[in-house]
Design an enzyme around this catalytic site. Structure first.
Site, PDB file in Angstrom:
ATOM      1  N   MET A  13     -12.149   5.785   5.288  1.00  0.00           N
ATOM      2  CA  MET A  13     -11.123   6.339   6.177  1.00  0.00           C
ATOM      3  C   MET A  13     -11.775   7.029   7.369  1.00  0.00           C
ATOM      4  O   MET A  13     -11.303   6.903   8.505  1.00  0.00           O
ATOM      5  CB  MET A  13     -10.237   7.326   5.414  1.00  0.00           C
ATOM      6  CG  MET A  13      -9.154   6.665   4.601  1.00  0.00           C
ATOM      7  SD  MET A  13      -7.937   5.778   5.619  1.00  0.00           S
ATOM      8  CE  MET A  13      -7.231   7.116   6.574  1.00  0.00           C
ATOM      9  N   PHE A 100      -0.276   8.590   6.750  1.00  0.00           N
ATOM     10  CA  PHE A 100      -0.177   8.487   8.205  1.00  0.00           C
ATOM     11  C   PHE A 100       0.365   7.140   8.671  1.00  0.00           C
ATOM     12  O   PHE A 100       0.455   6.899   9.871  1.00  0.00           O
ATOM     13  CB  PHE A 100      -1.549   8.740   8.833  1.00  0.00           C
ATOM     14  CG  PHE A 100      -1.920  10.191   8.916  1.00  0.00           C
ATOM     15  CD1 PHE A 100      -1.611  10.950  10.035  1.00  0.00           C
ATOM     16  CD2 PHE A 100      -2.569  10.807   7.867  1.00  0.00           C
ATOM     17  CE1 PHE A 100      -1.950  12.281  10.117  1.00  0.00           C
ATOM     18  CE2 PHE A 100      -2.917  12.146   7.927  1.00  0.00           C
ATOM     19  CZ  PHE A 100      -2.612  12.893   9.061  1.00  0.00           C
ATOM     20  N   HIS A 127      -2.985   2.403  -6.009  1.00  0.00           N
ATOM     21  CA  HIS A 127      -4.113   2.697  -5.139  1.00  0.00           C
ATOM     22  C   HIS A 127      -5.398   2.101  -5.697  1.00  0.00           C
ATOM     23  O   HIS A 127      -5.456   1.722  -6.876  1.00  0.00           O
ATOM     24  CB  HIS A 127      -4.287   4.211  -4.959  1.00  0.00           C
ATOM     25  CG  HIS A 127      -3.351   4.804  -3.962  1.00  0.00           C
ATOM     26  ND1 HIS A 127      -2.061   5.179  -4.272  1.00  0.00           N
ATOM     27  CD2 HIS A 127      -3.505   5.086  -2.639  1.00  0.00           C
ATOM     28  CE1 HIS A 127      -1.467   5.670  -3.194  1.00  0.00           C
ATOM     29  NE2 HIS A 127      -2.330   5.623  -2.189  1.00  0.00           N
ATOM     30  N   HIS A 128      -6.413   2.089  -4.870  1.00  0.00           N
ATOM     31  CA  HIS A 128      -7.743   1.634  -5.278  1.00  0.00           C
ATOM     32  C   HIS A 128      -8.329   2.604  -6.311  1.00  0.00           C
ATOM     33  O   HIS A 128      -7.923   3.774  -6.368  1.00  0.00           O
ATOM     34  CB  HIS A 128      -8.659   1.559  -4.054  1.00  0.00           C
ATOM     35  CG  HIS A 128      -8.762   2.856  -3.311  1.00  0.00           C
ATOM     36  ND1 HIS A 128      -9.719   3.810  -3.584  1.00  0.00           N
ATOM     37  CD2 HIS A 128      -8.001   3.374  -2.309  1.00  0.00           C
ATOM     38  CE1 HIS A 128      -9.564   4.844  -2.782  1.00  0.00           C
ATOM     39  NE2 HIS A 128      -8.524   4.614  -1.993  1.00  0.00           N
ATOM     40  N   LYS A 131      -9.452   6.428  -5.562  1.00  0.00           N
ATOM     41  CA  LYS A 131      -8.562   7.543  -5.226  1.00  0.00           C
ATOM     42  C   LYS A 131      -8.582   8.552  -6.354  1.00  0.00           C
ATOM     43  O   LYS A 131      -8.316   8.216  -7.512  1.00  0.00           O
ATOM     44  CB  LYS A 131      -7.139   7.058  -4.964  1.00  0.00           C
ATOM     45  CG  LYS A 131      -6.218   8.192  -4.512  1.00  0.00           C
ATOM     46  CD  LYS A 131      -4.933   7.668  -3.941  1.00  0.00           C
ATOM     47  CE  LYS A 131      -4.002   8.795  -3.491  1.00  0.00           C
ATOM     48  NZ  LYS A 131      -4.626   9.643  -2.444  1.00  0.00           N
ATOM     49  N   GLY A 137      -0.338  11.793  -3.055  1.00  0.00           N
ATOM     50  CA  GLY A 137       0.423  12.722  -2.231  1.00  0.00           C
ATOM     51  C   GLY A 137       1.660  12.094  -1.645  1.00  0.00           C
ATOM     52  O   GLY A 137       2.701  12.742  -1.498  1.00  0.00           O
TER      53      GLY A 137
END
Length: 214
Positions: A13, A100, A127-128, A131, A137
């Site tokens: 990220m 986002f 998720h991967h 995480k 979240g």
């Protein structure tokens, strides 16, 4: 120009954020902080107007606190920590978003509206395996916005970036609202928007990209 420093710059990220900042005409990359680079957050705050944090739940609060106390605005995408712990800290603004991606924000908005009309709902988030927090979240924020008690199911699998579906049910019908992320670049327009707007916030902390979009 808004000078942006990135915490977690060596991560997937963080690398995407650095590229997005470099590609924005009104933003300038002021520093890259990451243990893998041997650079601490404190080392990049002096040249920054905004710190963007995509790190870990056990470091995000300290990073944001350091920024706020240095008068640097903080944009945080790391989940799994208590944003309210930083209310009233420092002289700068704190913006936090669990997701986002603009499509994910719309998913949350649609799910909140649908929950007012259908009896029950459940959330499944994917998720991967890297995480660290579960539920995500985004899933927790979605449930907070919806009516009633909404169970959350977390799946961690290779091959997944970030997906979420909200399944709602009522008599003889179901409704599924789903958002799929296929690449981390989907988050970058939201991150860039937050970098541009965090300095204009009239209250802090602010939670959720919807506060900037709607």
């Amino acid at each position: 120009m808004i000078r942006v420093a990135v915490a977690g710059a060596a991560g997937r990220m963080g690398q995407a954020v650095c590229a997005a900042v470099d590609g924005a005409e009104d933003l300038e990359l002021g520093g890259r902080a990451d243990p893998q680079l041997g650079v601490e957050v404190a080392d990049v705050l002096g040249d920054a107007d905004v710190l963007v944090d995509f790190t870990r739940p056990d470091t995000a609060e300290a990073n944001a606190r350091a920024a706020l106390e240095a008068g640097v605005h903080a944009v945080v995408g790391t989940t799994g920590w208590d944003v309210e712990a930083l209310r009233g800290v420092g002289s700068a603004n704190l913006f936090f978003a669990p997701n986002f991606a603009i499509g994910a924000v719309l998913m949350m908005k649609f799910a909140a509206e649908a929950s007012r009309h259908l009896q029950r709902a459940e959330i499944v988030e994917y998720h991967h395996p890297g995480k660290l927090d579960a539920p995500s979240g985004t899933a927790k924020r979605t449930a907070e916005l919806m009516e009633g008690d909404v169970p959350i199911h977390s799946v961690r699998l290779p091959g997944v970036v970030a997906n979420q579906e909200v399944v709602l049910g009522d008599e003889a019908q179901t409704l599924t609202i789903r958002h799929d992320t296929t690449d981390r670049t989907s988050f970058m327009p939201g991150v860039v928007l937050a970098c541009r707007r965090v300095g204009e916030l009239t209250e802090t902390p602010v939670v959720g990209l919807d506060k900037l979009l709607f």
